[in-house]
Design a protein around this motif. Structure first.
Motif, short mmCIF file in Angstrom:
data_model
loop_
_atom_site.label_atom_id
_atom_site.label_comp_id
_atom_site.label_asym_id
_atom_site.label_seq_id
_atom_site.Cartn_x
_atom_site.Cartn_y
_atom_site.Cartn_z
N UNK A 37 0.79 -1.23 0.00
CA UNK A 37 0.00 0.00 0.00
C UNK A 37 0.82 1.27 0.00
N UNK A 38 2.15 1.13 0.09
CA UNK A 38 3.03 2.29 0.06
C UNK A 38 4.30 1.93 -0.70
N UNK A 39 4.93 2.94 -1.25
CA UNK A 39 6.17 2.76 -2.00
C UNK A 39 7.25 3.58 -1.31
N UNK A 40 8.30 2.92 -0.86
CA UNK A 40 9.39 3.61 -0.19
C UNK A 40 10.23 4.36 -1.22
N UNK A 41 10.92 5.36 -0.76
CA UNK A 41 11.77 6.20 -1.61
C UNK A 41 12.69 5.35 -2.48
N UNK A 42 13.38 4.36 -1.89
CA UNK A 42 14.31 3.52 -2.65
C UNK A 42 13.57 2.67 -3.68
N UNK A 43 12.36 2.26 -3.36
CA UNK A 43 11.55 1.48 -4.31
C UNK A 43 11.07 2.37 -5.45
N UNK A 44 10.80 3.62 -5.14
CA UNK A 44 10.36 4.56 -6.17
C UNK A 44 11.47 4.78 -7.20
N UNK A 45 12.72 4.84 -6.74
CA UNK A 45 13.85 4.97 -7.67
C UNK A 45 13.83 3.80 -8.65
N UNK A 46 13.69 2.59 -8.12
CA UNK A 46 13.66 1.40 -8.97
C UNK A 46 12.50 1.44 -9.95
N UNK A 47 11.32 1.81 -9.46
CA UNK A 47 10.13 1.85 -10.30
C UNK A 47 10.29 2.86 -11.44
N UNK A 48 10.84 4.03 -11.12
CA UNK A 48 11.02 5.05 -12.15
C UNK A 48 12.09 4.63 -13.16
N UNK A 49 13.16 4.01 -12.69
CA UNK A 49 14.19 3.52 -13.61
C UNK A 49 13.61 2.46 -14.52
N UNK A 50 12.79 1.58 -13.97
CA UNK A 50 12.13 0.55 -14.78
C UNK A 50 11.23 1.17 -15.85
N UNK A 51 10.63 2.30 -15.51
CA UNK A 51 9.75 3.01 -16.45
C UNK A 51 10.54 3.84 -17.46
N UNK A 52 11.88 3.87 -17.33
CA UNK A 52 12.71 4.58 -18.29
C UNK A 52 13.16 5.96 -17.87
N UNK A 53 12.90 6.35 -16.64
CA UNK A 53 13.32 7.66 -16.16
C UNK A 53 14.64 7.53 -15.41
N UNK A 54 15.66 8.16 -15.93
CA UNK A 54 16.98 8.13 -15.32
C UNK A 54 17.26 9.52 -14.75
#
Length: 176
Positions: free
Chosen positions: A93-110
Motif C-alpha cells: 500500500x506504500x512505496x518507499x523512496x528507494x523502491x520509487x527509484x527502482x520503479x522510475x528507472x524501470x519506467x525509463x526515467x533516469x
C-alpha cells in the motif's frame, strides 16, 4: 473505479463503463466526472491532477476525454498500479523512496540524485519517505509531461534546452 486488467476488458465493457461515468451524457468525461470515478476506486486526486490526466490523454484539445482516451488512461493507471504493487515490496500500500527509484528507472526515467530528491519531496509533502498509489501516479504523470515538454523544446535531441522567460512559463504550465 476498480481497475480491471486491460487485457480482460472488452471494448463493449469499456464503453458501458464510460457511459455509466458520463453523468451529463455528452460523450466525454470532464475532470469532475473523472475525479468522482477515480475516488470510487479509492484513487483520490485533486482536480488539478485529474485535469492533468485529461490533458495528457487528449493532448490539450479539450477539457474532457472521450471513451478511447478513457481507455488509454485506464491502461496507464492499471500499469502504474501493477508497478506500484511490484516495486512496493517492503510495505503493501506504500512505496518507499528507494523502491520509487527502482520503479522510475524501470519506467525509463533516469534521474540524478538531486533531481530525484527534489521530485520525491514534491510528491511526499509530509517527508515520510513513502508514497501512496495516488502520489506515485501523480509523480509519474509529472515526469511524463516534463519529458514530453522537454522533448518538444529539444528538437535536435541534444539533451539540453534554452528557454526565455515566456517559454519557461509555457513549459512549466504544461507539466502540472
Amino acid at each position: 473505479m476498480q481497475l480491471i486488467d486491460p487485457a480482460k476488458l472488452t471494448d463493449e465493457q469499456l464503453m458501458q463503463w464510460f457511459d455509466s461515468l458520463d453523468l451529463d451524457n455528452d460523450g466525454m468525461l470532464n475532470a469532475t466526472e473523472l475525479q468522482r470515478a477515480l475516488a470510487v476506486g479509492n484513487l483520490h486526486f485533486s482536480l488539478v491532477t485529474v485535469a492533468h490526466m485529461i490533458r495528457i490523454q487528449n493532448h490539450g484539445s479539450s477539457n474532457a476525454i472521450s471513451c478511447t482516451e478513457f481507455g488509454r488512461l485506464h491502461d496507464f493507471l492499471t500499469g502504474m498500479q501493477h508497478s506500484f504493487i511490484f516495486f512496493g515490496r517492503s510495505h503493501p500500500g506504500q512505496l518507499h523512496r528507494s523502491e520509487a527509484v527502482e520503479a522510475l528507472q524501470h519506467a525509463g526515467f533516469q534521474l540524478d540524485e538531486m533531481a530525484f530528491a527534489t521530485l520525491f519531496t514534491t510528491f511526499d509533502p509530509e517527508c515520510t519517505s513513502w508514497l501512496s498509489i495516488a502520489e506515485y501516479i501523480a509523480m509519474t504523470l509529472f515526469l511524463q509531461s516534463a519529458s514530453a515538454t522537454f522533448e518538444a523544446f529539444d528538437q535536435q535531441k541534444r539533451g539540453t534546452v534554452t528557454f526565455n522567460f515566456n517559454q519557461w512559463i509555457y513549459a512549466s504550465a504544461n507539466v502540472v
